[in-house]
Every structure is written in C-alpha cells, then in structure tokens.
Design a protein around this motif. Structure first.
Motif, short mmCIF file in Angstrom:
data_model
loop_
_atom_site.label_atom_id
_atom_site.label_comp_id
_atom_site.label_asym_id
_atom_site.label_seq_id
_atom_site.Cartn_x
_atom_site.Cartn_y
_atom_site.Cartn_z
N GLY A 58 0.82 -1.21 0.00
CA GLY A 58 0.00 0.00 0.00
C GLY A 58 0.85 1.26 0.00
N ASP A 59 1.96 1.23 0.72
CA ASP A 59 2.85 2.39 0.73
C ASP A 59 3.54 2.60 -0.61
OD1 ASP A 59 2.22 3.05 3.32
OD2 ASP A 59 3.96 2.04 4.21
N LEU A 60 3.80 1.50 -1.33
CA LEU A 60 4.36 1.62 -2.67
C LEU A 60 3.39 2.36 -3.59
CD1 LEU A 60 6.62 0.99 -4.66
CD2 LEU A 60 5.60 -1.27 -5.00
N VAL A 61 2.09 2.07 -3.47
CA VAL A 61 1.08 2.79 -4.25
C VAL A 61 1.07 4.27 -3.88
CG1 VAL A 61 -1.40 3.01 -4.69
CG2 VAL A 61 -0.35 0.73 -4.59
N THR A 62 1.19 4.57 -2.59
CA THR A 62 1.23 5.97 -2.14
C THR A 62 2.37 6.72 -2.80
OG1 THR A 62 0.28 5.35 0.00
CG2 THR A 62 1.40 7.48 -0.13
N LEU A 63 3.54 6.11 -2.80
CA LEU A 63 4.71 6.76 -3.39
C LEU A 63 4.58 6.91 -4.90
CD1 LEU A 63 7.41 5.00 -1.22
CD2 LEU A 63 7.01 7.47 -1.30
N GLU A 64 3.99 5.91 -5.57
CA GLU A 64 3.80 6.01 -7.01
C GLU A 64 2.78 7.09 -7.36
OE1 GLU A 64 5.70 3.62 -9.53
OE2 GLU A 64 6.65 4.52 -7.78
N CYS A 65 1.80 7.31 -6.49
CA CYS A 65 0.87 8.42 -6.70
C CYS A 65 1.60 9.75 -6.63
CB CYS A 65 -0.25 8.38 -5.66
SG CYS A 65 -1.46 7.07 -5.90
N LEU A 66 2.47 9.89 -5.66
CA LEU A 66 3.26 11.12 -5.54
C LEU A 66 4.16 11.30 -6.76
CD1 LEU A 66 4.17 13.58 -3.91
CD2 LEU A 66 5.80 12.10 -2.71
N ALA A 67 4.80 10.22 -7.20
CA ALA A 67 5.69 10.29 -8.36
C ALA A 67 4.92 10.71 -9.61
CB ALA A 67 6.37 8.94 -8.58
#
Length: 423
Positions: free
Chosen positions: A26-35
């Motif tokens: 889930g945190d990987l998705v969060t970071l990809e949203c920011l990217a």
C-alpha cells in the motif's frame, strides 16, 4: 511524442531515488501516486528494487539517464522514502484517497488520483499507519475508494478529467506498476474484463467512451488475456503496449522530452536510405528473436539477463534480427539508446508487433488505420535515427484472418516504405 501520449512540462536534474525493498504494498502505491503527480511538472522520483548501484534493469536505466542525459541520483530518502518524500512535498499536497489493498479498490484509488485537477496533488493510502501520518499533516480524505473499482472512480471524476486516448489495464495485484505513468498521463486504470456482463471493473464503460471518436488512434497500457484483449481493443481503435510489469515509465519516457535534457552521447542522425536486395533467384532466411515488442520485457530483464536475450555473451556471434517496439522512441528512449550503443554489427532490428503497437489489422476501424500506418512510419523513422541504420520491416503477429491473399487490411501500412512479415 505519440499523439495519444503526453510529456512533462520540464526536465529534471535532481531525481529522488527510492527503494521498494521492504515497503508495504500500500505504501508503494502511495509513493507512485506522488511520483505520478509530480511528473506532470517534472519527473523527480525514481524507484529501484534495492539500490541504484544494483545489477537490475531499473538501476541500469537510472545510471544510463544520469550518464546520457545528465542530472543527479539523489538517495537522501532511499531507505525511508515515505515519511521523507511526503514531508519534502507537504506544501503541495492537497488530500488523501483512502483504499484497501485487500478488497481490490487500489485501481479505484489510482484512477481517482489520475483524474486530479492541476491544482491538486493527491495521495492514495491504505495502511493505517500511513493514513495516521497523513492525517497528522493535516491532509483531508477527499474520497473513499474502499470496495470500489476503477470504473467507479472514472464515473465519479467525470470523463473530461481523463486523457481520452489512453487507458491502463492492470490487475489489482500489479497496480503499483504503471501507476505513476497512469497518474502522470491522466489515464484511468481498470482491470480488463470487457465483454463480460458479470464483471464490474468499468472496462466496457471506459472503452466505449474512448471509442466515440473512431478517427483517433488510442493506446492501452498494461495487459489482458491476449487473443480477446487484442481483438476487442483493436476493434475499438486502441493499440496495445504490453507493459503490465513496467514502472518508472514517466521519468524514462521524459528523459529526452525537452531540449535541456537531450542525450550527451548520440546526436540526432538521419538513417541512410534502405536499398532492397535485387532479385537473384535466392531465398533469404531471417532468424528473429521475438518479444522485443513487449515493452515491459524491454524495461525489465531483456538487456540485463546475463545468460539470455540481449545480455547473452553469445550475442554478436551470428547474424540475428531483434524485434523492437517503435514505441520505445517515446516511452523508453533511455532503453532504446542503450540498445543502440551496445548493439553489434550482427544485430538487426525489426519493428514489432504490427507496427507502432500490437493490433489485429483485420478488425481495426478503417477510419483510424491510416493514422496508425502513418504513426508506424513516423516512429520507425525515429527508431532508425536512434540505431543509425534503417528499420523498415514490420512483424505483424497473430491475427488469424489476416492471411494472403486477403491482405487488404494492411493497405495503410503498405502505403508506408515498409516490408511486412506476418507470423
């Protein structure tokens, strides 16, 4: 770039590199949203499996970007990316989309974020600790994606919020791949289920909406069950880039998008004209290595596996043709330049599959096939320029109805200066 694709507003010199090792999905998705959100202005984040110095392909592409296009790989947040990068960009963040990794709502969250307006910079979040972190920073939950799908988010945002010429098809288990590019490009993310009346992923709704203008060529990223997937999308005038396991597409695609980021290694060249062999009564046999049409394969182990494919120590010992997607000129210029720089005199390139992207020409809308043929010629020319030698052969795969002498569907492609191979 491709008419269905987009570019960042500016190039970037300082890329924050972060490792996915040990991250909660889930945190990987969060970071990809920011990217993805940041990439609309400048692609300032880059994800590696472990370290920027590793032997994996994404570490290689990062090093290639730095050496060929300049800039710095900033590792300040390499091993603790979530709190560091969120705090770094807190002043720009505007809200949170809640989702649940266990209920398949990740596509809904990514799609809602992809539809964000220019003044928004949203993060999708799932783990309770991350939601608490973001709430502590004063970020409100603007939409709850829990138990929803990509089609729900597409409808909630409204069609006008999205790129009308692009869609990303991902299973919920692979959604962190391509998430940053889908958000960057304003593309909805749904699981492919078109034609299945019992499915509720939003696939038919998105494809139907994209099909309203039959004269425009559209593109699908991701993947689905091959024969049905390519047939259904081809009939809607949507070509396919197999890319479900690709990530870092926005920074790689935009490495050469602007004059300030031009490669330092290879100037733009013009490929010499193709001189076809004269008929001399001989039969010619070509040995081809396929799957270069598959973008996610090109982004991943194609070039770095030390025993097979491009990385094999046996490459260059015999003459061999390699299928290469012309789409790399737009989506993977860093990859294309590396292959060009490391090719041997025994390596030849063939455009695949079916031209710019994977299609079945026999079911492609006639009104859009001319544009597809023109784009194929345009991007084969770009591929030729990158390689320094002409790439004028297209490998058309699949499409069982497309058998000689019934080749009329290929007329727009045949109007280009190309030779065709049908397998």
């Amino acid at each position: 770039m491709l008419r269905s694709l987009v570019g960042s507003e500016m190039c970037i010199r300082d890329r924050h590199v972060y490792s996915e090792q040990g991250l909660d999905p889930g945190d990987l998705v969060t970071l990809e949203c920011l990217a993805g959100g940041l990439a609309r202005s400048a692609p300032s984040m880059y994800r590696v499996p472990t370290t920027p110095h590793g032997a994996d392909p994404y570490a290689l592409w990062l090093r290639e970007m730095v050496s060929s296009f300049g800039g710095v790989a900033n590792t300040s947040y390499l091993d603790a990316p979530l709190p560091g990068l969120v705090h770094e960009h807190r002043s720009s963040l505007t809200g949170v989309v809640r989702f649940n990794m266990s209920d398949g709502s990740v596509n809904a969250a990514i799609t809602f974020v992809a539809g964000q307006a220019p003044h928004e910079l949203l993060l999708a979040a799932s783990p309770p600790a991350t939601l608490t972190l973001l709430a502590g920073l004063g970020l409100p939950v603007v939409w709850d994606a829990t138990a929803r799908n990509g089609g729900d988010a597409y409808a909630a945002r409204g069609v006008s919020a999205f790129n009308p010429r692009m869609v990303s098809f991902q299973t919920t288990g692979q959604s962190s791949n391509l998430a940053e590019y889908a958000i960057f490009a304003r593309a909805p993310t749904v699981q492919y289920s078109c034609g299945n009346p019992s499915a509720t992923t939003g696939c038919d709704m998105v494809v139907s909406q994209m099909s309203l203008n039959p004269n425009q060529t559209k593109v699908a990223l991701g993947w689905g069950p091959e024969a049905d997937y390519v047939t259904h999308l081809s009939a809607a005038g949507i070509y396919v880039h197999a890319s479900d396991d690709a990530h870092d597409v926005a920074p790689i695609a935009n490495a050469a998008a602007h004059s300030g980021c031009r490669s330092k290694l290879r100037p733009t060249t013009t490929a010499p004209p193709l001189t076809p062999p004269r008929g001399n009564g001989k039969h010619r046999v070509a040995f081809l290595m396929s799957d270069g049409d598959n973008l996610q394969w090109m982004f991943n182990n194609f070039a770095t596996d030390p025993t097979n494919w491009w990385g094999s120590p046996d490459r260059g010992k015999v003459s061999l043709g390699w299928t290469i997607s012309p789409g790399l000129a737009a989506l993977g210029p860093v990859v294309l330049e590396y292959l060009s720089r490391t090719r041997s005199v025994q390596d030849d390139w063939i455009g695949a599959p079916s031209g710019l992207g994977y299609v079945y020409p026999s079911v492609w809308p006639e009104a859009a096939l001319q544009e597809f043929g023109e784009l194929t010629g345009e991007y084969l020319a770009k591929t030729s320029n990158a390689s320094g030698t002409p790439v004028r052969i297209v490998n058309v795969i699949g499409d069982p109805p497309l058998q000689q002498p019934n080749m009329s569907a290929l007329a727009p492609l045949l109007s280009q200066p190309l030779s065709l191979i049908h397998i």
